[in-house]
Write a protein that holds these residues in place. Structure first.
Motif, short mmCIF file in Angstrom:
data_model
loop_
_atom_site.label_atom_id
_atom_site.label_comp_id
_atom_site.label_asym_id
_atom_site.label_seq_id
_atom_site.Cartn_x
_atom_site.Cartn_y
_atom_site.Cartn_z
N GLU A 111 0.81 -1.24 0.00
CA GLU A 111 0.00 0.00 0.00
C GLU A 111 0.83 1.28 0.00
OE1 GLU A 111 -2.92 -0.03 3.10
OE2 GLU A 111 -3.67 -1.99 2.52
N ASP A 112 2.15 1.15 0.04
CA ASP A 112 2.95 2.37 0.04
C ASP A 112 3.25 2.79 -1.41
OD1 ASP A 112 4.66 4.45 0.43
OD2 ASP A 112 6.01 3.39 1.80
N GLU A 113 2.25 3.46 -1.99
CA GLU A 113 2.34 3.84 -3.42
C GLU A 113 3.56 4.73 -3.69
OE1 GLU A 113 -1.19 6.12 -4.17
OE2 GLU A 113 -2.39 4.69 -3.02
N ASP A 114 3.85 5.62 -2.75
CA ASP A 114 4.92 6.59 -3.00
C ASP A 114 6.30 5.93 -3.05
OD1 ASP A 114 2.91 8.36 -3.02
OD2 ASP A 114 3.66 9.65 -1.42
N MET A 115 6.50 4.92 -2.20
CA MET A 115 7.80 4.24 -2.23
C MET A 115 7.95 3.43 -3.52
SD MET A 115 10.68 3.97 -0.92
CE MET A 115 10.94 4.30 0.80
N LEU A 116 6.84 2.85 -3.97
CA LEU A 116 6.85 2.14 -5.25
C LEU A 116 7.15 3.13 -6.38
CD1 LEU A 116 6.29 -0.28 -7.14
CD2 LEU A 116 3.85 0.24 -6.97
N GLU A 117 6.47 4.27 -6.34
CA GLU A 117 6.66 5.28 -7.38
C GLU A 117 8.09 5.84 -7.37
OE1 GLU A 117 3.34 8.12 -7.88
OE2 GLU A 117 4.92 9.59 -8.19
N ALA A 118 8.63 6.01 -6.16
CA ALA A 118 10.02 6.49 -6.07
C ALA A 118 10.95 5.49 -6.76
CB ALA A 118 10.41 6.66 -4.61
N GLY A 119 10.70 4.21 -6.55
CA GLY A 119 11.51 3.17 -7.21
C GLY A 119 11.35 3.23 -8.72
N GLN A 120 10.13 3.44 -9.16
CA GLN A 120 9.90 3.53 -10.61
C GLN A 120 10.64 4.74 -11.20
OE1 GLN A 120 5.64 3.53 -10.26
NE2 GLN A 120 5.46 1.33 -10.63
N ASP A 121 10.63 5.85 -10.45
CA ASP A 121 11.37 7.04 -10.90
C ASP A 121 12.87 6.75 -10.98
OD1 ASP A 121 9.07 8.52 -11.03
OD2 ASP A 121 9.38 9.59 -9.14
N PHE A 122 13.39 6.13 -9.94
CA PHE A 122 14.83 5.82 -9.93
C PHE A 122 15.19 4.88 -11.08
CE2 PHE A 122 15.08 6.90 -5.23
CZ PHE A 122 15.93 7.97 -5.41
N GLU A 124 13.69 4.69 -13.95
CA GLU A 124 13.67 5.49 -15.19
C GLU A 124 14.93 6.37 -15.30
OE1 GLU A 124 10.19 8.08 -15.51
OE2 GLU A 124 11.35 9.37 -16.85
N PHE A 125 15.25 7.08 -14.21
CA PHE A 125 16.39 7.99 -14.26
C PHE A 125 17.72 7.27 -14.47
CE2 PHE A 125 13.77 10.73 -11.17
CZ PHE A 125 13.10 11.32 -12.23
N SER A 126 17.84 6.10 -13.85
CA SER A 126 19.13 5.39 -13.93
C SER A 126 19.19 4.46 -15.14
CB SER A 126 19.35 4.57 -12.65
OG SER A 126 18.36 3.57 -12.52
N GLU A 127 18.04 4.30 -15.81
CA GLU A 127 17.95 3.39 -16.96
C GLU A 127 18.33 1.97 -16.57
OE1 GLU A 127 20.25 5.27 -20.01
OE2 GLU A 127 18.88 6.95 -20.17
N LYS B 119 16.65 15.63 -12.43
CA LYS B 119 17.62 15.48 -13.52
C LYS B 119 18.64 16.62 -13.49
CE LYS B 119 14.71 12.74 -16.54
NZ LYS B 119 13.69 12.77 -17.58
N THR B 120 18.15 17.84 -13.20
CA THR B 120 19.06 18.99 -13.13
C THR B 120 20.06 18.80 -12.00
OG1 THR B 120 17.24 20.38 -13.86
CG2 THR B 120 19.13 21.52 -12.90
#
Lengths: 139, 163
Positions: A111-122, A124-127, B119-120
């Motif tokens: 249920e911790d959507e934000d921690m999941l989303e943070a992982g998805q962001d990381f 994406e950013f780190s490829e 990103k910045t």
């Protein structure tokens, strides 16, 4: 061989382990160091140095069968820590591209959507591809 | 999602050690009163960013002489978090400039801005300045802020976040 990084958890800083014998880099618990640069800089230095050494051994076939695992099981991390977590993942990506098989596992509470989303962001950013692992609060 | 008529109040000066005590009290309060993990995390995340900003961007004299006020309560099915503190006049423009970037933006636009800022930060090898975007993201940009002049050199800065 002793662990290359073995940082114990405090109220403000995470447990960080780099265990080359067991192919594990792991970060657990909260991250909001008072001086975030001072805390993470040696970790990033040691991680880079270690992966450079691994890369020089040219034993890439071993990692094909035995991936190096990057585990993130974080409670809370502040926005200043986010930049350094990303730096760690960029190192993972750099050596993954050089042929060291690296798997990233991102744990989050049910249920911790934000921690999941943070992982998805990381991711994406780190490829880097992440495996997302849901855990129950009492696990 | 949370108990009715919840109320948390803190009104005192704060330093780095005091912040730890306050955050522990807030964590305990949220654990007792807010069931939803995401809401709890968003409130806690936002308060850490806001309170760390207060410690990191104000001088000791200011922190020692002026209390920080934190209130958590519920209203119209939302949890409201109010934080106020005293800032130097010179900080007003800096804070305004940050808020200008997110003013009137939707939830998705705020998320995009947050991503751009990360990103910045990554490109520039700097680690500062993400806090307010983190708060905007956590509140779906339900943030209101105000300044009121209290003397020749200072303003009272109030931030109200709705969850």
């Amino acid at each position: 061989m002793r662990k290359k990084i073995d940082i114990k958890r405090t109220e403000r800083t995470p447990e960080i382990i780099l265990d080359v014998e067991n192919n594990i880099f792991s970060m657990k618990y909260d991250s909001r160091p008072e001086d975030v640069r001072r805390f993470y800089y040696p970790v990033i230095q040691e991680l880079r140095k270690t992966f450079e050494e691994i890369n020089k051994t040219n034993n890439l076939s071993y990692f094909a069968q035995n991936p190096f695992i990057f585990e993130f099981n974080l409670g809370y991390f502040n926005s200043s820590s986010a930049k350094f977590i990303l730096d760690i993942l960029m190192i993972a990506n750099e050596y993954h591209k050089k042929g060291i098989n690296i798997e990233v596992r991102w744990y989050y509470l049910e249920e911790d959507e934000d921690m999941l989303e943070a992982g998805q962001d990381f991711s994406e950013f780190s490829e880097m591809e992440f495996t997302f692992i849901e855990i129950k609060e009492d696990e | 999602m949370y108990k009715e008529n919840i109320s948390f109040k803190y009104n005192n000066t704060i330093d780095s050690d005091g912040l730890e005590v306050l955050l522990n009290k807030i964590k305990l309060f949220l654990n007792e009163n807010v069931d939803n993990i995401t809401t709890k995390r968003r409130i806690y995340t936002s308060l850490i960013e806001v309170l760390e900003n207060i410690i990191n961007h104000n001088d000791e004299k200011l922190l020692n002489n002026h209390p920080v006020n934190v209130k958590i309560y519920n209203k119209n099915n939302n949890v409201i978090v109010e934080v106020s503190n005293i800032v130097h006049d010179k900080s007003v423009n800096t804070i305004n400039e940050k808020f200008d970037l997110i003013k009137g933006k939707t939830k998705d636009e705020v998320k995009n801005i947050f991503h751009k800022q990360i990103k910045t930060v990554l490109r520039n090898k700097k680690n500062a300045g993400l806090g307010i975007f983190q708060v905007a993201k956590a509140t779906d940009n339900n943030i209101v802020y105000s300044f009121s002049k209290i003397d020749d050199e200072h303003h009272k800065y109030t931030l109200i976040m709705t969850f």
